[in-house]
Each structure stands twice: as C-alpha cells, then as structure tokens.
Design an enzyme around this catalytic site. Sequence first.
Site, PDB file in Angstrom:
ATOM      1  N   ALA A  19       0.861  -1.193   0.000  1.00  0.00           N
ATOM      2  CA  ALA A  19       0.000   0.000   0.000  1.00  0.00           C
ATOM      3  C   ALA A  19       0.894   1.239   0.000  1.00  0.00           C
ATOM      4  O   ALA A  19       0.793   2.114   0.867  1.00  0.00           O
ATOM      5  CB  ALA A  19      -0.969  -0.010   1.179  1.00  0.00           C
ATOM      6  N   HIS A  35       2.967   4.581  -0.406  1.00  0.00           N
ATOM      7  CA  HIS A  35       2.672   6.011  -0.533  1.00  0.00           C
ATOM      8  C   HIS A  35       4.000   6.753  -0.619  1.00  0.00           C
ATOM      9  O   HIS A  35       5.079   6.124  -0.624  1.00  0.00           O
ATOM     10  CB  HIS A  35       1.818   6.477   0.651  1.00  0.00           C
ATOM     11  CG  HIS A  35       2.366   6.100   2.001  1.00  0.00           C
ATOM     12  ND1 HIS A  35       3.571   6.557   2.477  1.00  0.00           N
ATOM     13  CD2 HIS A  35       1.884   5.262   2.955  1.00  0.00           C
ATOM     14  CE1 HIS A  35       3.797   6.058   3.668  1.00  0.00           C
ATOM     15  NE2 HIS A  35       2.791   5.252   3.977  1.00  0.00           N
ATOM     16  N   GLY A  70       5.706   8.289   1.477  1.00  0.00           N
ATOM     17  CA  GLY A  70       6.641   8.005   2.578  1.00  0.00           C
ATOM     18  C   GLY A  70       7.534   6.823   2.213  1.00  0.00           C
ATOM     19  O   GLY A  70       8.768   6.892   2.313  1.00  0.00           O
ATOM     20  N   HIS A  71       6.911   5.741   1.754  1.00  0.00           N
ATOM     21  CA  HIS A  71       7.689   4.569   1.315  1.00  0.00           C
ATOM     22  C   HIS A  71       8.629   4.962   0.168  1.00  0.00           C
ATOM     23  O   HIS A  71       9.785   4.540   0.119  1.00  0.00           O
ATOM     24  CB  HIS A  71       6.766   3.462   0.795  1.00  0.00           C
ATOM     25  CG  HIS A  71       5.826   2.896   1.803  1.00  0.00           C
ATOM     26  ND1 HIS A  71       4.469   3.020   1.703  1.00  0.00           N
ATOM     27  CD2 HIS A  71       6.049   2.173   2.940  1.00  0.00           C
ATOM     28  CE1 HIS A  71       3.879   2.396   2.719  1.00  0.00           C
ATOM     29  NE2 HIS A  71       4.812   1.883   3.483  1.00  0.00           N
ATOM     30  N   GLN A 105      10.477   1.355  16.009  1.00  0.00           N
ATOM     31  CA  GLN A 105      10.865   0.240  15.122  1.00  0.00           C
ATOM     32  C   GLN A 105      12.278   0.453  14.583  1.00  0.00           C
ATOM     33  O   GLN A 105      13.098  -0.478  14.533  1.00  0.00           O
ATOM     34  CB  GLN A 105       9.864   0.150  13.975  1.00  0.00           C
ATOM     35  CG  GLN A 105      10.265  -0.801  12.865  1.00  0.00           C
ATOM     36  CD  GLN A 105       9.167  -0.924  11.825  1.00  0.00           C
ATOM     37  OE1 GLN A 105       8.256  -1.711  11.996  1.00  0.00           O
ATOM     38  NE2 GLN A 105       9.251  -0.149  10.762  1.00  0.00           N
ATOM     39  N   MET A 128       2.070  10.452   6.571  1.00  0.00           N
ATOM     40  CA  MET A 128       1.556   9.465   5.613  1.00  0.00           C
ATOM     41  C   MET A 128       1.633   8.071   6.228  1.00  0.00           C
ATOM     42  O   MET A 128       2.604   7.730   6.894  1.00  0.00           O
ATOM     43  CB  MET A 128       2.362   9.509   4.323  1.00  0.00           C
ATOM     44  CG  MET A 128       2.095  10.753   3.535  1.00  0.00           C
ATOM     45  SD  MET A 128       2.833  10.669   1.914  1.00  0.00           S
ATOM     46  CE  MET A 128       2.428  12.314   1.327  1.00  0.00           C
ATOM     47  N   SER A 129       0.590   7.281   5.985  1.00  0.00           N
ATOM     48  CA  SER A 129       0.541   5.917   6.508  1.00  0.00           C
ATOM     49  C   SER A 129      -0.432   5.116   5.657  1.00  0.00           C
ATOM     50  O   SER A 129      -1.460   5.652   5.222  1.00  0.00           O
ATOM     51  CB  SER A 129       0.042   5.951   7.961  1.00  0.00           C
ATOM     52  OG  SER A 129      -0.326   4.654   8.369  1.00  0.00           O
TER      53      SER A 129
END
Length: 284
Positions: free
Chosen positions: A34, A36, A38-39, A155, A186-187
């Site tokens: 999924a 976005h 951010g990734h 994390q 963003m998530s």
Amino acid sequence: MSVPIIREPAALRAMTAGWRRAGEAIGVVPTMGALHDGHLSLVAAAKQRADRVIVTIFVNPKQFNNPDDLKNYPRTEEEDARKLERFGVDAIWAPEGDIMYPPGFSTNVSVAGLTDVLCGAYRPGHFDGVATVVTKLFRQTAADFAFFGEKDFQQLQVVRRLSRDLDLGVEVVGCPTIREIDGLAMSSRNLLLSDRARVKAPRLHEVMEEIAAGLAAGRPMPELVPPALLALEKADFLKVDYLELRSCNTLALLESPREPARLFAAAYLAGVRLIDNIDIPVRG
Ligand code: AMP
C-alpha cells in the site's frame, strides 16, 4: 520498465549472488505494501546509496496482534509495482506467507528493553514479529543497507539494535517522516479513515506541535499533557495509548528535553490507530 516480482527464495538468491559477485552494494526497503510517498522516499534514499535496490512487500502476520487489523490491512500489489517502476528498483521481493513461515517455523527474535514501552506495551508480540521478519528479510536479500522511516521511530531503533546485536552486517539508515500538506504523517492505515475522520486526523500532529512549543518555552510535560489530551478528545481521538516525551537513544521517559528527545503519540480516531512522533530540540 516493469519491476520483476520475485516469490521464490532460490530466484532471489541467484539474483543477489550475481550482484555480490560483481561487487555491487544491495539496499533493501522493507514494506507491507500500500505504498505512498513516505515509502517512496525510502526507495529514493536507497537508490542514492546502493547499486541495487530490493523493495520487499510482505504483510507480516506475526506483527499483527489484532486479527481484524491484519484482515483489513490494505493490499494493493499491482499498483505498488507500478509506483516502483519510475525509481529503477531492481526487484520486488513478495513471498507468500508459507514461504516466509514454512510449516513448523518456530524461531522468534526478540529485542529486550527498547520494546517494553510505547507500542511495545500496547501491542503484545508486535516487535517480536517485526524483529523476526526483518532478520529474515536481511538474510534473504543479502542487504548491505536497509532503509526505515522515522515515522516508526521505535521500530527504527529496534532494528538498529537487532542488526548490531546479531552481527547482521546491515547498515540501518533512518529517513525523515513524509507528511500530507495538512501535517498528517503518511501511513497505509490512512486509507482506512472515513472522509470525516480524515479531516480530523491532522489534529494529532497539531497538538504534538503545540506541546513542542510548550517544551521550547521551558514548560514540562506534566503541565502540557492534560490540555493536549482534552484537545485530542475534542477532535474525537477517544482513546490515546500514549503521549510521551522520550530519549531518542534509550526511549527512557523524560519530563523535559535535557537530551536528544522525541515526542511520541498513538491514538485511535474512528477505530483507526494512528501513530506519530516528532523531534524535540534539546533545551538547557
Ligand atoms: P510499513 O509498510 O507501514 O511497514 O512501512 C514500511 C516502511 O516505510 C517503514 O520503515 C516505515 O517507517 C516507513 N514509512 C511509513 N510511513 C512513512 C512516512 N510517512 N514517512 C517516511 N517513512 C515512512
């Protein structure tokens, strides 16, 4: 050019062995899909640092402590693969669940201390699940570098410690949180917010910035937290798991930022658990 999606360990091994023979450095970006922006910022950082980049897409059942959360987690693999095309990613590693965890799988990787607080205290087993899958992903991809977001700061620290403690030989690189224009981090979980909840969601970051301003003015956390909780309640954040200032390095609780610190929050809005954290400058 379309990015090859690899599902078999032998195929991945053959690919990475060739790269290593050629002396190429491998960067890995672990994700649950999924994707976005951010990734994608992690992917861009990986492309700058490594000769070869593998993005992993695996919705890791071991890190979900709530079966509904796992079931509802957004899955958009085709679209994810398309988004990665323009970055020149070399491979997507997307194994099926029984490839990652074959029958009889019985090993658990657990990082003590850092995982006792924040999300670790509210999501039993979550960080063991993360640590176990990250150890496997590092081994499977033969990575030299791994890119993780500060969005999930706890994390990031857990993975840094793990890589060091187990001599995995992977340099863990932290990347800044990418936000929507209204400040919401963003998530992938933001996709689960209704339109009404989405409008209220940026309030979490705003309230955190208000606390940051209070800390910068020399006010301690015990004074700043009660009004912040009221403000969140008004915005329909009905359950706040934590709103805490902690040391960046040890994650120990702080009242004021006398050492490098971050403000951490986790709260539920319309049944969706949102987390965020921001850097707090050292004062005094
Ligand atoms: P996830 O798919 O949620 O497991 O996240 C995969 C990686 O992307 C993790 O290292 C996250 O910290 C990172 N990430 C998620 N959201 C953001 C964001 N808004 N900005 C930067 N990195 C992020």
